[in-house]
Motif scaffolding. Structure first.
Motif, PDB file in Angstrom:
ATOM      1  N   ILE A 117      10.155  15.525 -40.408  1.00  0.00           N
ATOM      2  CA  ILE A 117       9.230  16.600 -40.783  1.00  0.00           C
ATOM      3  C   ILE A 117       9.118  17.570 -39.614  1.00  0.00           C
ATOM      4  CG2 ILE A 117       6.861  17.175 -41.440  1.00  0.00           C
ATOM      5  CD1 ILE A 117       6.592  14.406 -42.670  1.00  0.00           C
ATOM      6  N   VAL A 118       9.182  18.858 -39.931  1.00  0.00           N
ATOM      7  CA  VAL A 118       8.978  19.905 -38.932  1.00  0.00           C
ATOM      8  C   VAL A 118       7.963  20.892 -39.491  1.00  0.00           C
ATOM      9  CG1 VAL A 118      10.012  21.718 -37.512  1.00  0.00           C
ATOM     10  CG2 VAL A 118      11.357  19.703 -38.140  1.00  0.00           C
ATOM     11  N   GLY A 119       6.980  21.250 -38.673  1.00  0.00           N
ATOM     12  CA  GLY A 119       5.988  22.235 -39.084  1.00  0.00           C
ATOM     13  C   GLY A 119       5.882  23.350 -38.077  1.00  0.00           C
ATOM     14  N   GLY A 120       5.360  24.486 -38.513  1.00  0.00           N
ATOM     15  CA  GLY A 120       5.185  25.623 -37.624  1.00  0.00           C
ATOM     16  C   GLY A 120       3.767  26.143 -37.672  1.00  0.00           C
ATOM     17  N   VAL A 167      12.604  11.297 -46.518  1.00  0.00           N
ATOM     18  CA  VAL A 167      11.313  10.797 -46.055  1.00  0.00           C
ATOM     19  C   VAL A 167      10.482  10.299 -47.239  1.00  0.00           C
ATOM     20  CG1 VAL A 167       9.118  11.420 -44.987  1.00  0.00           C
ATOM     21  CG2 VAL A 167      11.265  12.202 -43.966  1.00  0.00           C
ATOM     22  N   THR A 168      10.303  11.131 -48.244  1.00  0.00           N
ATOM     23  CA  THR A 168       9.503  10.715 -49.396  1.00  0.00           C
ATOM     24  C   THR A 168      10.223   9.659 -50.225  1.00  0.00           C
ATOM     25  OG1 THR A 168      10.308  12.691 -50.576  1.00  0.00           O
ATOM     26  CG2 THR A 168       8.131  12.816 -49.554  1.00  0.00           C
ATOM     27  N   ASP A 169      11.551   9.659 -50.204  1.00  0.00           N
ATOM     28  CA  ASP A 169      12.269   8.566 -50.868  1.00  0.00           C
ATOM     29  C   ASP A 169      11.895   7.235 -50.234  1.00  0.00           C
ATOM     30  OD1 ASP A 169      13.566  10.257 -52.615  1.00  0.00           O
ATOM     31  OD2 ASP A 169      15.423  10.355 -51.437  1.00  0.00           O
ATOM     32  N   VAL A 188       1.734  10.773 -41.089  1.00  0.00           N
ATOM     33  CA  VAL A 188       1.433   9.473 -40.493  1.00  0.00           C
ATOM     34  C   VAL A 188       2.340   8.401 -41.083  1.00  0.00           C
ATOM     35  CG1 VAL A 188      -0.299   7.642 -40.315  1.00  0.00           C
ATOM     36  CG2 VAL A 188      -0.952  10.018 -39.890  1.00  0.00           C
ATOM     37  N   ARG A 189       2.495   8.416 -42.398  1.00  0.00           N
ATOM     38  CA  ARG A 189       3.351   7.411 -43.034  1.00  0.00           C
ATOM     39  C   ARG A 189       4.810   7.582 -42.610  1.00  0.00           C
ATOM     40  NH1 ARG A 189       3.447   8.012 -48.610  1.00  0.00           N
ATOM     41  NH2 ARG A 189       2.128   9.871 -48.683  1.00  0.00           N
ATOM     42  N   ALA A 190       5.239   8.829 -42.419  1.00  0.00           N
ATOM     43  CA  ALA A 190       6.609   9.073 -41.964  1.00  0.00           C
ATOM     44  C   ALA A 190       6.818   8.518 -40.558  1.00  0.00           C
ATOM     45  CB  ALA A 190       6.909  10.573 -42.000  1.00  0.00           C
ATOM     46  N   ARG A 191       5.861   8.760 -39.670  1.00  0.00           N
ATOM     47  CA  ARG A 191       5.978   8.260 -38.303  1.00  0.00           C
ATOM     48  C   ARG A 191       5.959   6.731 -38.273  1.00  0.00           C
ATOM     49  NH1 ARG A 191       1.543   9.460 -35.489  1.00  0.00           N
ATOM     50  NH2 ARG A 191       2.545   9.014 -33.508  1.00  0.00           N
TER      51      ARG A 191
END
Length: 308
Positions: A117-120, A167-169, A188-191
């Motif tokens: 995930i990348v955010g700006g 990620v969502t998979d 959080v779940r991804a990390r």
């Protein structure tokens, strides 16, 4: 070694977004990194939003019109089964990404296959921003030097967030029970599953949210407390102050001074670190009052949970 730049679907969940949806879709369509599809999920709007979307002439735009208001998390979930791309880009309907925003997100994502995930940043327009809206940015968002390097962070704001479909998979879709902080929950779940979450300061998307008055700002801070408590209770071990987070309204009241002090300290440290000292001092009185409203919301939110 960097990877090829990914294919991307833009997802825009919107409810009563008529004032900004046109500018948002124009900005997405005009990205230097071309999106494959633009999925607009209308969350039972009562204004002319669906009509405005249907009138767009871009063949990439697909409208999913919901008859019931399900909230942003579930609205985005309705779009995910339609994805045919490697990544999806979440853009809020009151945001206007700069032309190179998606390109910057994709470049960072492609730098490491472990980045999920990348955010700006989602700053206000400095020429039109109100005192209350600026205070919101300083209390709730990462405000950094655009020349700073990409940085690993606990979570990024879902108004401008690029996510690998993998990620969502792996970790599942958005939690529909969370009508606020659903983006933080996914991060959080991804990390926890081993993915990196990265903030890319060059990927700027102007946020034109309606928190234009002090009353709007305080109302939203209250909402953050009331509904955000569900997120913090879900992830006590993974969020700031999680171990000390109260579980009952009484404890929330007793811990209110400590919570406000710690929250303000975190806001100060975050903004001093990036050199935003002067503006922080200007907006600090309202930010401090806003944190008191967050606590009031937490008390109400814990009361809501107790009454179930």
């Amino acid at each position: 070694m960097s990877q090829p730049t990914p294919s991307v679907t833009a997802i825009v969940a919107v409810r009563n977004g008529a004032p900004t949806i046109g500018a948002c879709l124009d900005a997405i369509a005009g990205q230097s990194h071309r999106v494959t599809t633009i999925l607009v999920i209308d969350d039972a709007s009562t204004d002319e939003t669906p009509t405005l979307v249907r009138e767009r002439r871009d063949a990439r735009i697909e409208l999913i019109a919901l008859t019931d208001n399900v909230g942003p998390a579930e609205a985005r979930n309705r779009a995910l089964p339609r994805l045919r791309t490697e990544c999806f880009w979440i853009v809020d309907a009151d945001c206007v990404p700069r032309p190179d925003c998606l390109a910057a997100l994709c470049a960072t994502l492609s730098a490491d296959p472990a980045i999920g995930i990348v955010g700006g940043p989602n700053p206000q327009n400095t020429r039109t921003v109100t005192y209350a809206a600026a205070a919101f940015d300083f209390s709730n968002r990462y405000l950094v030097d655009p020349a700073a390097p990409p940085t690993d962070v606990p979570y990024v704001v879902g108004a401008n967030m690029l996510v690998r479909r993998a990620v969502t998979d792996q970790v599942g879709d958005y939690d529909p029970a969370l009508r606020i902080a659903e983006d933080f929950d996914l991060c959080v779940r991804a990390r926890q599953a081993g993915w990196r979450v990265v903030f890319e300061p060059r990927a700027v998307s102007e946020h034109r949210h309606p928190r234009t008055s002090v009353g709007n700002y305080l109302q939203y801070q209250y909402k953050i407390g009331r509904y955000g408590c569900r997120f913090r209770l879900k992830h006590r071990a993974a969020v700031p102050f999680g171990r000390w987070y109260p579980t009952t309204p009484t404890r929330a009241v007793l811990l209110a001074p400590a919570y406000v002090t710690m929250a303000l300290g975190r806001i100060v440290v975050k903004n001093v670190t990036v050199g935003a000292v002067g503006p922080l001092l200007r907006y600090f009185p309202l930010i401090a009052l806003g944190q008191c409203f967050v606590v009031a919301g937490i008390v109400r939110g814990l009361g809501d949970l107790d009454s179930r």
